[in-house]
Structures are given as structure tokens and as C-alpha cells.
Design an enzyme around this catalytic site. Structure first.
Site, short mmCIF file in Angstrom:
data_model
loop_
_atom_site.label_atom_id
_atom_site.label_comp_id
_atom_site.label_asym_id
_atom_site.label_seq_id
_atom_site.Cartn_x
_atom_site.Cartn_y
_atom_site.Cartn_z
CB CYS A 1 14.43 0.30 -15.62
SG CYS A 1 14.77 0.36 -14.12
CB CYS B 1 19.12 1.75 -16.03
SG CYS B 1 17.48 2.71 -15.61
CG ASP C 1 0.84 7.70 6.04
OD1 ASP C 1 0.22 7.03 5.75
OD2 ASP C 1 0.13 8.83 6.89
CB THR D 1 -1.31 15.56 12.90
OG1 THR D 1 -2.54 15.12 13.21
CG2 THR D 1 -1.39 15.83 11.70
CB CYS E 1 18.25 3.30 -11.35
SG CYS E 1 18.08 1.08 -11.53
CG HIS F 1 -1.89 12.13 -3.55
ND1 HIS F 1 -2.96 13.55 -1.95
CD2 HIS F 1 -2.52 12.33 -4.38
CE1 HIS F 1 -3.50 14.29 -2.89
NE2 HIS F 1 -3.65 14.04 -4.02
ZN LIG Z 1 17.04 2.39 -13.35
#
Ligand SMILES: [Zn+2]
Length: 249
Positions: free
Chosen positions: A131, A156, A103, A27, A153, A120
Site C-alpha cells: 500500500c 494491509c 545512513d 566509517t 504492514c 540509494h
Molecule cells: Zn501496506
């Protein structure tokens, strides 16, 4: 509440200290926490950001990229508390750091990757659901800034997603296994800036305490494990953690 000196005494002689960090350590770098009084979830409904909605609903993706663009997290700098964790690592008394944060500020503060488990994920990378291609989030956000509301993307055409754990998603199994393995090796744990209320992440410091080793909690406000703590420090991490690490070195 205890003093820095008391917490340092609790940790005296410990050589395999596990550091567990949550939003509260960042923070002071300008990144809002989630559950505090000014937290993100006071303004945004977390139920809007489940993985199901993200995959199904282009509007959710639009809002998600917009939040990423506006958060400032991509340009945030580490603070004194992140640097104190790195300093503790360099003393040789720290086993590892397990973080709930996405972060990347521990790395920016010089903590090597081998000393960091990100439960996380890390917001610095985006991944294609189709992909699996990875690219820096700054590049995707630059496309958002240039007017693409829901960038897909380039290889793809698949959905791009920040490489973090969304609500409704499992934690990355390898990182989770490693975190619990480290918890079983630790001889003490310092939990910094976490309410210790998000599971399974909070189970990591709990396991260290359950094995009979001291738990030191540094947080602004109460946590779910206050009653288990051998020492409880209250205050901003950027002031308290450097003082604690100095008292240990
Ligand atoms: Zn892709």
C-alpha cells in the site's frame, strides 16, 4: 598523493562545488563500508540481498531485519567529515551533496534536505510494498526486537522493506535525474569516501570531470577514477575533509 594545500588551490575560485560521498565518510561513525577490507560484503554475500529474493523469501527478510537491528546504523552519529560538508554548504560555494549513503548522517550533521540527493534511499524509513505506507524504521525494528521476525504492514499485511535501493532495483528516477542535472551545473567536484566503482552513482562525479572541471578525490585506498583526479588526497575523511574545507573558507 597531494597535499591539502594543493587540493585547495585546485578548487580556488570555484563557486559551484558538488560533493559526492560514499561509505568511507561514515566509517568513522561506526558504520562499516561495503567493499573495504573489513566491509560488509566480506561477511555477507550480496547475492543474498537482491530485491527478488527479498520479496520471495521470508528467510531473506528475517536476516535483513536482523542485520538492520544489529548494525547500529540507526543510532550512529555524524562525524567531523559530515560536519565539514555542512560547513562548506554554509560558505555558499557548494552546489549540493550527492550521496550513495543511506545512513541519514548528512541530515543529522545539519545539511538541509534541499542540499542533499540520496541516490540509494534512506534507511530511516520503511515502506510497504503493497500500500506504500511509510513509517520510521526504528518502529519496525522495535517489532523485530519484540520477536516479530518478518514484520508486515499493519494496514494491509503487505511486505515491509527499508526504503533503500536493493540489488536489482532501479535508482529512484527523480533523485538520479536531479543528480545528473547538478553534475552538469557544477564547476568542481569533491568525491569523499567512495571507490567510485558503483554505477550509475559514480557516473555523477565522472560527468563533472568529463566536462573539464577539477575532480578532487579523498579516499582511503585507490579509486576507479584516480587517473582523472586533479588532486588525490589519501587519509581518513574525518581528519582530511575539515582541513580541506578550512583551507577553502
Ligand atoms: Zn501496506
Amino acid at each position: 598523493m597531494h597535499s591539502i594545500e594543493f587540493a585547495a588551490a585546485v578548487l580556488s575560485g570555484k563557486r559551484r562545488i558538488l560533493v559526492f560521498t560514499g561509505a568511507g565518510i561514515s566509517t568513522e561513525s561506526g558504520i562499516p563500508d561495503f567493499r573495504g577490507p573489513n566491509g560488509v560484503w566480506t561477511r555477507v554475500d550480496p547475492a543474498e540481498f537482491t530485491i527478488d529474493k527479498y520479496l520471495r523469501n521470508p528467510d531473506t527478510r528475517k536476516r535483513s531485519w536482523q542485520m538492520r537491528l544489529e548494525s547500529g546504523a540507526l543510532t550512529a552519529k555524524p562525524n567531523k567529515a559530515h560536519r565539514a560538508v555542512t560547513k562548506l554548504w554554509r560558505t555558499g560555494r557548494m552546489l549540493s551533496c550527492v550521496t550513495q549513503n543511506i545512513d541519514g548522517l548528512h541530515q543529522k550533521a545539519g545539511l538541509p534536505n534541499k542540499a542533499l540527493i540520496e541516490l540509494h534511499g534512506n534507511a530511516g524509513e520503511a515502506r510497504c510494498i503493497g500500500c506504500g505506507d511509510r513509517q520510521p524504521t526504528v518502529d519496525v525494528v522495535a517489532r523485530v526486537q519484540a520477536g516479530e521476525e518478518d514484520p508486515s504492514c499493519l494496514l494491509c499485511g503487505g511486505i515491509l522493506k527499508i526504503d533503500i535501493v536493493f540489488f536489482g532495483e532501479m535508482l529512484p528516477p527523480a533523485a538520479t535525474d536531479l543528480a545528473f542535472d547538478l553534475a552538469s551545473q557544477a564547476d568542481a567536484v569533491i568525491a569523499v569516501g567512495s571507490t567510485l566503482s558503483v554505477f550509475p552513482a559514480a557516473q555523477v562525479p565522472f560527468e563533472v570531470a568529463r566536462a573539464g572541471h577539477p575532480l578532487v578525490i579523498l579516499n582511503m585506498g585507490r579509486t576507479a577514477f584516480d587517473d582523472l583526479a586533479a588532486a588525490r588526497l589519501e587519509g581518513p575523511a574525518g581528519r582530511m575533509l575539515p582541513a580541506l574545507v578550512s583551507a577553502l573558507s
